[in-house]
Design a protein around this motif. Structure first.
Motif, short mmCIF file in Angstrom:
data_model
loop_
_atom_site.label_atom_id
_atom_site.label_comp_id
_atom_site.label_asym_id
_atom_site.label_seq_id
_atom_site.Cartn_x
_atom_site.Cartn_y
_atom_site.Cartn_z
N LYS A 181 0.84 -1.20 0.00
CA LYS A 181 0.00 0.00 0.00
C LYS A 181 0.88 1.25 0.00
O LYS A 181 0.63 2.19 -0.73
N VAL A 182 1.92 1.22 0.83
CA VAL A 182 2.81 2.39 0.93
C VAL A 182 3.54 2.60 -0.40
O VAL A 182 3.62 3.72 -0.92
N LEU A 183 4.03 1.50 -0.99
CA LEU A 183 4.78 1.62 -2.25
C LEU A 183 3.88 2.15 -3.37
O LEU A 183 4.31 2.99 -4.16
N ILE A 184 2.64 1.67 -3.44
CA ILE A 184 1.73 2.14 -4.49
C ILE A 184 1.31 3.59 -4.21
O ILE A 184 1.23 4.40 -5.14
N ALA A 185 1.09 3.94 -2.94
CA ALA A 185 0.70 5.31 -2.62
C ALA A 185 1.79 6.30 -3.03
O ALA A 185 1.51 7.43 -3.40
N ASN A 186 3.05 5.86 -2.99
CA ASN A 186 4.17 6.75 -3.34
C ASN A 186 4.78 6.43 -4.70
O ASN A 186 5.92 6.77 -4.98
N ILE A 187 3.97 5.78 -5.53
CA ILE A 187 4.53 5.20 -6.75
C ILE A 187 5.18 6.25 -7.68
O ILE A 187 6.15 5.96 -8.34
N PHE A 188 4.63 7.49 -7.69
CA PHE A 188 5.18 8.49 -8.61
C PHE A 188 6.06 9.51 -7.92
O PHE A 188 6.38 10.54 -8.48
N SER A 189 6.45 9.24 -6.67
CA SER A 189 7.36 10.19 -6.02
C SER A 189 8.75 9.98 -6.61
O SER A 189 9.05 8.93 -7.17
N THR A 190 9.60 11.00 -6.43
CA THR A 190 10.94 10.91 -7.02
C THR A 190 11.79 9.86 -6.30
O THR A 190 12.87 9.52 -6.77
N THR A 191 11.29 9.38 -5.16
CA THR A 191 12.01 8.29 -4.48
C THR A 191 11.25 6.97 -4.58
O THR A 191 11.63 5.99 -3.95
N GLY A 192 10.19 6.95 -5.37
CA GLY A 192 9.37 5.74 -5.51
C GLY A 192 10.06 4.69 -6.36
O GLY A 192 11.12 4.93 -6.96
N PHE A 193 9.43 3.53 -6.45
CA PHE A 193 10.13 2.43 -7.14
C PHE A 193 10.03 2.51 -8.65
O PHE A 193 10.63 1.71 -9.35
N LEU A 194 9.29 3.52 -9.18
CA LEU A 194 9.30 3.72 -10.64
C LEU A 194 10.21 4.87 -11.06
O LEU A 194 10.27 5.22 -12.23
N ALA A 195 10.89 5.48 -10.09
CA ALA A 195 11.83 6.57 -10.43
C ALA A 195 13.13 5.94 -10.90
O ALA A 195 14.10 5.84 -10.15
N TYR A 196 13.14 5.53 -12.16
CA TYR A 196 14.30 4.83 -12.70
C TYR A 196 15.42 5.82 -13.02
O TYR A 196 15.21 7.02 -13.11
N SER A 197 16.60 5.27 -13.26
CA SER A 197 17.72 6.12 -13.68
C SER A 197 17.51 6.56 -15.13
O SER A 197 16.72 5.96 -15.87
N ARG A 198 18.26 7.58 -15.53
CA ARG A 198 18.19 8.03 -16.93
C ARG A 198 18.62 6.89 -17.87
O ARG A 198 18.04 6.70 -18.93
N ALA A 199 19.62 6.14 -17.43
CA ALA A 199 20.10 5.03 -18.27
C ALA A 199 18.97 4.02 -18.49
O ALA A 199 18.79 3.49 -19.59
N ASN A 200 18.18 3.76 -17.44
CA ASN A 200 17.03 2.85 -17.56
C ASN A 200 16.03 3.39 -18.56
O ASN A 200 15.46 2.65 -19.37
N GLU A 201 15.76 4.70 -18.49
CA GLU A 201 14.78 5.30 -19.40
C GLU A 201 15.24 5.21 -20.85
O GLU A 201 14.46 4.90 -21.75
#
Ligand SMILES: [Zn+2]
Length: 285
Positions: A181-201
């Motif tokens: 719940k916590v991870l999904i609630a913060n999913i789009f924060s800059t420290t969330g788990f979808l904040a990939y590196s530029r290399a990933n993007e």
């Protein structure tokens, strides 16, 4: 052009551009040692990143996340549009590097330009992004970028880096359901788990562009898509809050994508399906 010719040129383009190629030998030694010691799994694409989550564990984790998404987000209720998006995404999934999982493509009812991928092949696109696009090749490009994150296993690499192997494993065993719940609630924060590196993007862009061509679409759809983001960044940045917190600016990405697309077999001649896309667009809110 037939499929085997397409695949040949795809492989040539892909392997020629693999950024970590020079490091492959050194990393192979390290990864083999790491696998021997702790049984870690890597994506096989971006071999520079450690990932302690196996593919089947990742799918179990993705399922938990997807259940949580459905409680926190509104899924858009239109069976025909849902089937269409699943079909376009399915064409990309059928040609991608990772064939050991199922891919699910879902439309979220939210007026922002965004799309994202959870671990294990659960991919979401917003109703706010679809009206801005002109054709199916651009839709395929969005979905293919997200499939690129899944095939390169960026989200579990990021979770492993954020939590360490032990917590990542306890998470996927469902030992800590509150944490989802916590991870999904913060999913789009800059420290969330979808904040990939530029290399990933950039890797997801490169993989995605290649997948669109392999699936029969005009790969120029990816640069056109990034063009849409550049337009919106200056005119209506409020529609891009989530996207911009998890992605580098589109103007930094468009040049690389343009060069790659031009070198792919279906550049300028692949499917675009503007009329079919226009019909589907009419079903949006
Ligand atoms: Zn991305």
């Amino acid at each position: 052009m037939n499929m085997s010719t397409l695949k040949l040129s795809f492989n040539r383009i892909w392997f020629n551009k693999l950024p970590l190629r020079k490091l492959r030998f050194r990393w192979t030694v390290i990864v083999v040692l790491a696998v021997a010691v702790v049984g870690c799994a890597t994506s096989g694409i971006n071999k520079g990143d450690f990932n302690f989550v196996t593919s089947s564990e990742e799918v179990a984790m993705g399922k938990e996340f997807a259940g949580e998404i459905e409680t926190q987000f509104e899924i858009y209720d239109d069976a025909q549009l849902a089937a269409y998006v699943q079909n376009v995404g399915g064409r990309i999934a059928a040609v991608c590097h990772r064939q050991d999982i199922e891919y699910h493509f879902t439309v979220v009812n939210k007026d922002e330009m965004n799309a994202f991928a959870l671990p294990g092949g659960y991919i979401y696109i917003y109703t706010g992004l679809m009206p801005v696009l002109d054709n199916e090749a651009q839709l395929a490009a969005v979905l293919a970028h997200e499939v690129g994150h899944v095939t390169a296993r960026h989200s579990t690499e990021r979770l492993t880096a954020m939590y360490g192997a032990q917590i990542a494993v306890s998470l996927l065993l469902g030992e800590n359901p509150q944490e989802y719940k916590v991870l999904i609630a913060n999913i789009f924060s800059t420290t969330g788990f979808l904040a990939y590196s530029r290399a990933n993007e950039f890797e997801a862009d490169r993989l995605g562009t290649a997948y669109t061509s392999l699936a029969g679409y005009d790969p120029e759809g990816m640069a056109e898509l990034l063009g849409k983001f550049i337009d919106t960044e200056s005119r209506e940045p409020s529609k891009l809050e989530e996207w911009l917190s998890t992605h580098p600016p589109a103007r930094d990405r468009i040049g690389k994508v343009d060069v790659l697309a031009a070198s792919l077999p279906l550049a300028g001649i692949g499917e675009r399906n503007a009329a079919r896309y226009a019909e589907m667009k009419a079903r949006l809110p």
